[in-house]
Write an enzyme that holds these catalytic residues in place. Structure first.
Site, mmCIF file in Angstrom:
data_model
loop_
_atom_site.group_PDB
_atom_site.id
_atom_site.type_symbol
_atom_site.label_atom_id
_atom_site.label_comp_id
_atom_site.label_asym_id
_atom_site.label_seq_id
_atom_site.Cartn_x
_atom_site.Cartn_y
_atom_site.Cartn_z
ATOM 1 N N LYS A 114 0.856 -1.194 0.000
ATOM 2 C CA LYS A 114 0.000 0.000 0.000
ATOM 3 C C LYS A 114 0.890 1.241 0.000
ATOM 4 C CE LYS A 114 -4.325 1.328 2.309
ATOM 5 N NZ LYS A 114 -5.116 1.154 3.545
HETATM 6 O O1 G3P Z 1 -7.632 2.362 5.428
HETATM 7 C C1 G3P Z 1 -7.974 3.591 4.896
HETATM 8 C C2 G3P Z 1 -9.352 4.082 5.241
HETATM 9 O O2 G3P Z 1 -10.283 3.059 5.065
HETATM 10 C C3 G3P Z 1 -9.460 4.787 6.553
HETATM 11 O O3 G3P Z 1 -10.786 4.984 6.964
HETATM 12 O O4 G3P Z 1 -12.445 5.697 8.677
HETATM 13 O O5 G3P Z 1 -10.004 6.255 8.994
HETATM 14 O O6 G3P Z 1 -11.348 7.407 7.258
HETATM 15 P P1 G3P Z 1 -11.154 6.151 8.029
#
Ligand code: G3P
Length: 217
Positions: free
Chosen positions: A87
């Site tokens: 990633k």
């Molecule tokens: O892994 C990346 C993403 O899914 C993060 O989500 O909820 O931290 O905006 P969030």
């Protein structure tokens, strides 16, 4: 549509896997920190533990932000398990890293994508997955789902192989709308996935079925 779980919590990964619907896992440095996983050896061991639960892609994020550093980290990550996907953040050196890795057949997930332009660059570089962050766009009064629709349209226009992996999913309607728009993958915490199970008429109907059955038994 493939279902990935967006967590580094082994309990949540096992629970989603036990449902029989889990296709993969995504993590990020914040999710690893939330589980208290620090230090290279522990981080790599944790990715291995995740890959041992789920027979599918496991996104492991690089920490370096320069090309040489990202490529060096990628070498260590791909040694962990054949299902590891590297990633990489959507920055200039990240695009270069994705191109270098994809030229070698190494799977990549371009993360922190917030615009269609960034998604085009990720696809041009050969990313296996692009991760637009739906919830974080919603958080700043921008339509995150509209970005998913735009990217699906653009990738379809040109036949890009890069898969649209809708990330930053916050609730079940995000998942349903992503499916409607043709996202290839959603990655979600366990909560919104389990919330898809719920409907009050299911609960009411089951209670009625069981009560009727008991009445004549
Ligand atoms: O892994 C990346 C993403 O899914 C993060 O989500 O909820 O931290 O905006 P969030």
């Amino acid at each position: 549509m493939q279902f990935f779980i967006d967590t580094a919590n082994l309990g949540d990964i096992r629970e989603a896997h036990a449902l029989g619907i889990l296709d993969g896992v995504t993590t990020n440095p914040s999710l690893m920190a939330k589980e208290g996983i620090a230090g290279k050896d522990r981080v790599l061991a944790h990715y291995k533990a995740i890959a041992d639960i789920v027979q599918g892609p496991v996104s492991a994020e690089v920490i370096a932000t320069d090309l040489a550093g990202m490529l060096a980290e990628a070498e260590e990550l791909i040694e962990v398990d054949p299902n590891i996907v590297v990633k990489v953040p959507m920055i200039k050196d990240g695009v270069k890293a994705i191109k270098a890795l994809s030229d070698r057949g190494i799977k990549t997930n371009c993360t922190l994508v917030f615009s269609a332009g960034q998604a085009i660059l990720a696809a041009k570089a050969g990313a296996t997955y692009v991760s637009p962050f739906v919830g974080r766009l919603d958080d700043v009064s921008t339509d995150g789902l509209a970005l998913i629709e735009d990217i699906v349209t653009i990738y379809t226009n040109y036949g890009y192989d890069t898969q649209v992996l809708a990330a930053s999913i916050r609730h079940p309607m995000h998942i349903i709308e992503c499916a409607r728009m043709g996202a290839d993958v959603i990655t979600s915490p366990l909560g919104p996935i389990l919330a898809l199970l719920n409907h009050p008429l299911t609960d009411k109907g089951l209670a009625q079925f069981l009560a009727d059955h008991k009445r004549v038994s």
